[in-house]
Write an enzyme that holds these catalytic residues in place. Structure first.
Site, mmCIF file in Angstrom:
data_model
loop_
_atom_site.group_PDB
_atom_site.id
_atom_site.type_symbol
_atom_site.label_atom_id
_atom_site.label_comp_id
_atom_site.label_asym_id
_atom_site.label_seq_id
_atom_site.Cartn_x
_atom_site.Cartn_y
_atom_site.Cartn_z
ATOM 1 N N SER A 223 69.204 27.715 5.308
ATOM 2 C CA SER A 223 70.851 27.040 4.577
ATOM 3 C C SER A 223 71.811 28.164 5.295
ATOM 4 O O SER A 223 72.457 28.148 5.413
ATOM 5 C CB SER A 223 70.419 26.059 3.532
ATOM 6 N N ASP A 224 71.519 28.927 4.402
ATOM 7 C CA ASP A 224 72.267 30.272 4.441
ATOM 8 C C ASP A 224 73.204 30.252 6.171
ATOM 9 O O ASP A 224 73.730 30.703 6.538
ATOM 10 C CB ASP A 224 72.189 31.521 4.289
ATOM 11 N N LEU A 225 72.056 30.480 6.360
ATOM 12 C CA LEU A 225 72.587 31.092 8.271
ATOM 13 C C LEU A 225 72.557 29.641 8.974
ATOM 14 O O LEU A 225 74.344 30.699 9.419
ATOM 15 C CB LEU A 225 70.731 31.224 8.724
ATOM 16 N N GLY B 221 76.387 30.255 6.974
ATOM 17 C CA GLY B 221 77.492 31.097 7.895
ATOM 18 C C GLY B 221 78.030 30.468 9.454
ATOM 19 O O GLY B 221 78.924 31.140 10.088
#
Length: 408
Positions: free
Chosen positions: A180-182, A185
């Site tokens: 979910s971070d990637l 981004g």
């Protein structure tokens, strides 16, 4: 500048850890000048997220964590204490020279420093200001801190990831990367590019509000629409597919392979190559809907068939027969793969403390404006003085005063 898609753009990166830095690194790859603002003495949290650490030519740790290296190439590092009035004044000076500000502070934290969107667009009216948080700038969870692992659970990802509950090892499972971070981004980089195009046409800047939870919900794609169409929540299938059979891993004689049959013709070739042509004529298995209904009967038969040959034998046989398949590679095999090498997905560049550093390339292949790798992940504060003197025109005595006060 003409061979850099974003060579005319300067980005002020106030983010740390992964989602924001991943966005900034993608912009840097496409030619943007990225100035990463870090806390004096500590820097980005991920600088210390090790081992492993980058090693110098003598094999000694440099203190630069591999985690940090993954998301920070192409940037300049400037240390600045933005909790101080002097640091805030320097940041506002920087904003006058920047097109984009990226930040991932808790909601409202930068407003008390006078560094929120409304405050900074008074300094630069056409500013693009991208905020990345766990839950967004509004809503009942806005004040919460957001962590990828938690968001994978809250956003439904872990309800469909992992082995089926009835099987050994069954239960919810997070992804092996901070997915979910990637993805946040990547969405953030896309939003910034859209905002830049809009500004080019209208002269207007804007605020961008990216939330990990929003992204996690959005990226479930067909799983979302399967639920919305049927009213039935999808479940975990492990390495199998809920709508296609066979589309999963199988154990060969010496390891595992992936078989990804997409149509009935591919299925027929699979069982014929495996010496079981009768499995294509059996009405229980002749079509994909029938195979999905009779999965429990078919899969054990296919598993027994595939165990008879080695991984290599199956890959060669199925590739020649036009049946989609592949190995399950470790990273040593990934970077030794001739296709990965041919696509330039591993490269080396000079590094100020290690001599050389190996990094993973951008997947973007563009004929006129390809990604450029001109800066390694920077050392903490490596470019502070150069930015202050070169970009902002600060005199040496002013720079020395900031350093003496611990502001840089």
């Amino acid at each position: 500048m003409t061979d850099k898609a974003l060579g005319h753009v300067r980005v002020l990166d106030l983010t740390r850890v992964l989602a924001g830095p991943w966005c900034a690194q993608n912009l840097a790859d496409m030619g943007a000048e990225v100035i990463k603002i870090e806390r004096p003495g500590r820097g980005d949290d991920t600088r210390s997220w090790g081992p492993p650490y980058l090693r110098d030519q003598a094999g000694a740790d440099t203190g630069e964590a591999a985690y940090y290296l993954a998301a920070n190439r192409g940037k300049q590092s400037m240390t600045l204490d933005i909790a101080t009035p002097e640091g805030q004044a320097v940041l506002r000076d920087l904003v006058r020279h920047c097109d984009v500000v990226l930040e991932n502070y808790k909601v409202g934290q930068l407003k008390k420093y006078g560094l929120d969107y409304d405050s900074l667009r008074a300094v630069r009216p056409d500013l693009i200001y991208c905020s990345v948080t766990g839950f967004g700038q509004y809503g009942p969870y806005a004040a919460r801190a957001g962590y990828d692992f938690i968001v994978q659970g809250m956003g439904g990802f872990m309800s469909i990831t992992g082995e089926a509950d009835a099987l050994p090892g069954g239960g919810p499972q997070k992804a092996g990367i901070a997915i979910s971070d990637l993805m946040t981004g990547m969405y953030a980089a896309n939003a910034v590019l859209c905002a830049l195009l809009h500004r080019d046409r209208t002269g207007q800047g804007q605020a961008i509000d990216l939330a990990l939870l929003d992204v996690q919900v959005a990226m479930l794609a067909n799983m979302n629409t399967c639920y919305l169409a049927s009213g039935e929540a999808p479940v975990r299938w492990g390495n199998a597919h809920p709508n296609i059979v066979p589309y999963q891993t199988f154990a060969a004689a010496d390891g595992h392979i992936i078989v990804a049959v997409g149509n009935d013709g591919q299925y027929r070739r699979l069982v014929e190559l495996g010496g079981r042509p009768e499995l294509a004529d059996d009405p229980r298995f002749a079509t994909n809907p029938a195979r999905v209904r009779h999965r429990a009967q078919l899969v054990p038969l296919l598993a027994e068939m595939i165990r008879r040959r080695s991984k290599r034998e199956w890959i060669e046989l199925l590739e020649a027969g036009g049946v989609p398949c592949g190995p399950i590679n470790g990273l040593d095999e990934v970077f030794a793969d001739p296709q990965v090498q041919a696509r330039g997905m591993l490269f080396e560049m000079p590094h100020p403390s290690a001599g050389r550093v190996r990094l993973v390339g951008s997947p973007l292949k563009m004929s006129a404006t390809p990604p450029r790798y001109e800066r390694p992940p920077p050392l903490l504060g490596e470019h502070t003085e150069g930015i202050l003197s070169g970009l902002l025109g600060y005199r040496q005595d002013a720079i020395d005063a900031l350093r003496d006060k611990g502001i840089i």
